[in-house]
Design a protein around this motif. Structure first.
Motif, PDB file in Angstrom:
ATOM      1  N   ARG A  98       0.850  -1.200   0.000  1.00 23.58           N
ATOM      2  CA  ARG A  98       0.000   0.000   0.000  1.00 23.58           C
ATOM      3  C   ARG A  98       0.887   1.253   0.000  1.00 23.58           C
ATOM      4  O   ARG A  98       1.775   1.389   0.846  1.00 23.58           O
ATOM      5  N   SER A 100       0.043   4.091   0.907  1.00 22.61           N
ATOM      6  CA  SER A 100      -0.252   4.895   2.103  1.00 22.61           C
ATOM      7  C   SER A 100       0.702   4.589   3.251  1.00 22.61           C
ATOM      8  O   SER A 100       0.827   5.379   4.184  1.00 22.61           O
ATOM      9  N   LEU A 101       1.396   3.437   3.190  1.00 22.16           N
ATOM     10  CA  LEU A 101       2.331   3.078   4.251  1.00 22.16           C
ATOM     11  C   LEU A 101       3.671   3.796   4.104  1.00 22.16           C
ATOM     12  O   LEU A 101       4.496   3.738   5.015  1.00 22.16           O
ATOM     13  N   LEU A 104       4.803   6.014   6.839  1.00 16.68           N
ATOM     14  CA  LEU A 104       5.153   5.343   8.093  1.00 16.68           C
ATOM     15  C   LEU A 104       6.516   4.664   8.026  1.00 16.68           C
ATOM     16  O   LEU A 104       7.049   4.269   9.059  1.00 16.68           O
ATOM     17  N   LYS A 115       0.509   9.132  14.159  1.00 19.32           N
ATOM     18  CA  LYS A 115      -0.136   8.159  13.281  1.00 19.32           C
ATOM     19  C   LYS A 115      -0.480   6.860  14.024  1.00 19.32           C
ATOM     20  O   LYS A 115      -0.599   5.794  13.402  1.00 19.32           O
ATOM     21  N   GLY A 117      -3.166   5.753  15.179  1.00 14.28           N
ATOM     22  CA  GLY A 117      -4.382   5.135  14.644  1.00 14.28           C
ATOM     23  C   GLY A 117      -4.108   4.338  13.386  1.00 14.28           C
ATOM     24  O   GLY A 117      -4.641   3.233  13.203  1.00 14.28           O
ATOM     25  N   GLN A 118      -3.280   4.883  12.498  1.00 15.67           N
ATOM     26  CA  GLN A 118      -2.946   4.189  11.251  1.00 15.67           C
ATOM     27  C   GLN A 118      -2.111   2.942  11.530  1.00 15.67           C
ATOM     28  O   GLN A 118      -2.298   1.897  10.894  1.00 15.67           O
ATOM     29  N   ASP A 121      -4.327   0.306  12.934  1.00 13.45           N
ATOM     30  CA  ASP A 121      -5.140  -0.241  11.841  1.00 13.45           C
ATOM     31  C   ASP A 121      -4.333  -1.238  11.010  1.00 13.45           C
ATOM     32  O   ASP A 121      -4.856  -2.283  10.586  1.00 13.45           O
ATOM     33  N   LEU A 122      -3.046  -0.946  10.790  1.00 16.68           N
ATOM     34  CA  LEU A 122      -2.173  -1.848  10.046  1.00 16.68           C
ATOM     35  C   LEU A 122      -2.043  -3.189  10.767  1.00 16.68           C
ATOM     36  O   LEU A 122      -2.155  -4.251  10.149  1.00 16.68           O
ATOM     37  N   LYS A 125      -5.264  -5.149  10.368  1.00 20.04           N
ATOM     38  CA  LYS A 125      -5.430  -5.756   9.041  1.00 20.04           C
ATOM     39  C   LYS A 125      -4.523  -6.973   8.872  1.00 20.04           C
ATOM     40  O   LYS A 125      -4.913  -7.964   8.236  1.00 20.04           O
TER      41      LYS A 125
END
Length: 281
Positions: A98, A100-101, A104, A115, A117-118, A121-122, A125
């Motif tokens: 992804r 979006s990573l 990070l 981040k 929360g992100q 979430d990772l 998943k």
């Protein structure tokens, strides 16, 4: 900083403890360090280059991830990963692939805090990606295979929760490098440092990275001493070493107690037998 955390930091100074970890790598006590470097480089090339992706088929990427995890102890003993092939990691790659990573990747403590929360979430998943392993874990328990013991406090690990948390956070540590690996040693260290329960939800991660931010200068100094890896990796080294030291002390104590018990048992048996009598010829 509360008293508990202050005492833990005095007992385990950040720079000195990270250097001890590095010295342990040299002595062969902390396996997987070289494989972490190798796999991280592979992941970064794989993410950046379509050429590298076409050069390495999915099966090869799965195998590289399996080798990395094996180097970090995830395939030892009756571990649930051994109940399948390396193809089980295919679903994890769909999570890691992804764009979006990118923000990070090798992030600093402030970014990780912002981040949280992100990152949570990772991990969530990845946990879902490895969902089939939960049924394998239940089967293992039904078959009488006991879950591994937490080497730091002796409590049993839940095959469905702690083992998956260890697995997913080790995957994150080897790829995006935005979270330490929450194995038994690290979880013990998080509790000992007074950070709170070692959880991967938003509040748990904010507590962890909040602690790291408070001591950022020490972690930066430690990074310079061990080749300047990402700060998250330095935090991981620090937590692992704290847990390892405690395990070593408890192992030494158990060995000493065992030797004393054996000596006492031997003495008791000899007293019960009494002096050895010899016949006159």
């Amino acid at each position: 900083m509360d008293k508990k955390q202050q005492e833990a930091l005095e007992q385990h100074p950040i720079v000195q403890t990270v250097i001890e970890y590095q010295n342990g790598v040299t002595d062969g006590d902390a396996g997987g360090f070289a494989e972490w470097h190798s796999f991280r480089e592979f992941y970064q090339k794989w993410m950046r280059s379509e050429t590298d992706r076409s050069r390495y088929p999915d099966d090869y990427a799965n195998l590289r991830l399996a080798v990395y995890l094996a180097a970090f102890g995830m395939y030892r003993g009756s571990g649930f990963l051994r109940r399948g092939t390396h193809a089980i990691h295919q679903r994890a790659w769909s999570v890691l692939d992804r764009e979006s990573l990118a923000e990070l990747q090798d992030c600093d403590f402030q970014t990780a805090f912002n981040k949280a929360g992100q990152i949570s979430d990772l991990v969530g998943k990845l946990t879902t990606a490895y969902e089939p392993l939960k049924s394998r874990s239940r089967s293992a328990v039904k078959e009488g295979i006991k879950p591994a013991a937490d080497q730091c406090d002796g409590s049993p690990l839940s095959p469905e929760q702690d083992a998956l948390k260890t697995l997913t956070t080790k995957v994150v540590l080897g790829t995006v490098v935005c979270l330490p690996a929450y194995d038994a040693y690290a979880c013990f260290a998080v509790r000992k440092l007074g950070i709170g329960p070692p959880k991967t939800d938003v509040s748990g991660l904010e507590r962890l990275f909040g602690f790291a931010l408070e001591h950022q200068r020490e972690f930066e100094a430690a990074a310079k001493e061990v080749g300047n890896p990402p700060l998250i990796r330095v935090l991981d080294m620090y937590l692992w070493r704290i847990g390892a030291v405690d395990a070593e002390k408890k192992s030494a104590t158990r060995k000493e107690e065992s030797e004393k018990w054996r000596a006492t048992e031997k003495e008791t048996r000899e007293l019960k037998r009494g002096p050895i009598r010899t016949k006159n010829i």
